[in-house]
Design an enzyme around this catalytic site. Structure first.
Site: not given
Ligand code: GDP
Length: 430
Positions: A12, A40
């Site tokens: 995440d 994701h």
């Molecule tokens: P992953 O499994 O590593 O892809 O992570 P996830 O997608 O589960 O969690 C990351 C969350 O953070 C998601 O809701 C993304 O839309 C959000 N996200 C990613 N980068 C950023 C950022 O720079 N700022 C903010 N506010 N949200 C972000």
């Protein structure tokens, strides 16, 4: 040119967003491990999506999305996911599935549930997607490979043999309904007909692509600390989360992976049980959870509230080292703009001694965080596009963490969208 996008921590970290962003310049995106147990979240021109099995490149029409041999392939979930994006006007993606990938069977999902039920309070907090039973069977050599779907004699014999074996456990350990081999065979015929148009020799396809100079992204699921060898065993996932495994799970030579982009979130979060040294609780945690990610820190697959904590330099330095990091993408920094002071964990106190090295699990369970507070920047940094424009305290936070982890932060993400990214020259870049 092969690049890997992987996580430094518990997952995440924002890998989906970084992969989606990098996919613009890529030809092929490959999932090399894991299954539909984690997800994701991606925000782009089509809307907001939670992907579990499809690689994060599926939103571009110029990319090919590949399910590598290392993946736990859940065929109904894959097709459901394709439907869920095409229903929302995303063009049908080009998909290839490795003939060497193995299949998550309906009984893997049931065994996952039954085992968590049996363990009761001692459960692993599994997402019950069948991942642990799937990988157990793969390494016990009783799994079903995609290629086997196309050999009916083999399938007939194997479904009877496997049902016999599984039924012993179902009857005597779990006291649950038994598997009917005929029904299992019919399920597999259905899978065969669905998957047939997409099956290919992925390693051969990627070998050709490398020779043609194509850009290939390997997309990891979860992060270093969930790796079965190098993570917080036994509270880990069942396939390797390391970039090195990308070579195996996609079928390419290890030396072709030229860039390892390790994604680190500006604070910590974790799902499931297990040691989490910099964890915070109560109102402090609730506020960070509410503000975190894009609309709160809740699991993309399960909707479970994530456990929250401050940035952990000890875990992240270790996480980046094991990945073989060439670049750190530092994400979700915008979320911290509300804090007067931002604690970060710079050491672990274990049995009265402070260490900066990430320990094995029995010692990790005893670790207490050594925190240092850095001044906050108290403003919204979304929309900023150059590093110099970031507030000084914000740059200081980034540079302090970069020094602590010892790997170059070359990308800073300050929002969930594709364009919310700041590229930076790092003094640590080679
Ligand atoms: P992953 O499994 O590593 O892809 O992570 P996830 O997608 O589960 O969690 C990351 C969350 O953070 C998601 O809701 C993304 O839309 C959000 N996200 C990613 N980068 C950023 C950022 O720079 N700022 C903010 N506010 N949200 C972000």
């Amino acid at each position: 040119m092969v690049k890997a996008v992987v996580g430094a921590n518990w997952g995440d970290e924002g890998k989906g967003k970084i992969t989606d962003m990098l996919a613009k310049q890529a030809d092929i995106i490959v999932r090399f491990q894991g299954g539909a147990n984690a997800g994701h979240t991606i925000v782009n021109d089509y809307g907001k999506f939670a992907l579990h099995t499809l690689p994060s490149g599926v939103f571009y029409s110029h990319t090919t999305s590949v399910i590598g041999n290392g993946v736990a392939l859940n065929i109904p979930v894959l097709f459901e996911e394709i439907r869920s994006i095409t229903d929302r006007n995303v063009p049908m993606p080009k998909i290839l599935v490795s003939d060497r990938a193995q299949i998550v069977m309906p009984y893997h999902i049931l065994f996952d549930q039954y085992e968590e039920e049996r363990l009761g309070g001692r459960s692993f907090g599994s997402t019950k997607s069948g991942i642990a039973p799937f990988y157990s069977d793969k390494y016990a050599k009783i799994g079903f490979q995609v290629s086997e779907l196309f050999d009916d004699d083999l399938l007939k014999e194997k479904t009877v043999r496997i049902a016999e074996q599984k039924n012993v456990l179902l009857e005597h350990l779990y006291h649950k309904p038994l598997i009917d081999p005929q029904e299992l065979l019919e399920t597999l015929h259905g899978y065969r007909d669905q998957i047939a148009p997409y099956v290919c020799d992925v390693s051969l396809f990627l070998d050709q692509a490398v020779k043609e100079g194509k850009t290939i992204l390997l997309e990891g699921q979860l992060g270093t600390l969930k790796d079965p060898d190098h993570g917080i065993y036994p509270m880990v996932t069942s396939s390797s989360t390391l970039a090195a495994y990308g070579a195996i799970g996609a079928g390419i030579p290890p030396y072709e992976i030229r860039q390892v982009i390790t994604v680190c979130k500006a604070y910590s979060s974790a799902v499931g049980a297990g040691a989490f040294v910099s964890e915070i609780f109560g109102e402090e945690a609730d506020e960070l959870r509410r503000r975190g990610g894009d609309g709160g820190e809740y699991g993309a697959t399960t909707g479970r509230p994530r456990r929250m904590g401050w940035f952990d330099c000890v875990a992240s330095r270790y996480g980046c080292r094991l990945q073989g990091t060439t670049d750190v993408a530092f994400t979700v920094l915008d979320v911290l703009g509300y804090l007067d002071e931002i604690p970060v964990c710079i050491g672990y106190e274990i049995n009265g001694e402070v260490t900066a090295d990430f320990p094995v699990t029995p010692l990790l369970e005893k670790a207490k965080p050594v925190l240092k507070s850095l001044p906050g920047w108290k403003c919204d940094i979304r929309g900023i596009r150059t590093y110099e424009e970031l507030p000084e305290n914000c740059r200081n936070y980034i540079e302090f963490i970069e020094q602590q982890i010892g790997f170059p932060i070359t990308m800073v993400s300050n929002g969930p969208g594709r364009e919310d990214i700041i590229y930076r020259k790092s003094p640590l870049s080679k």
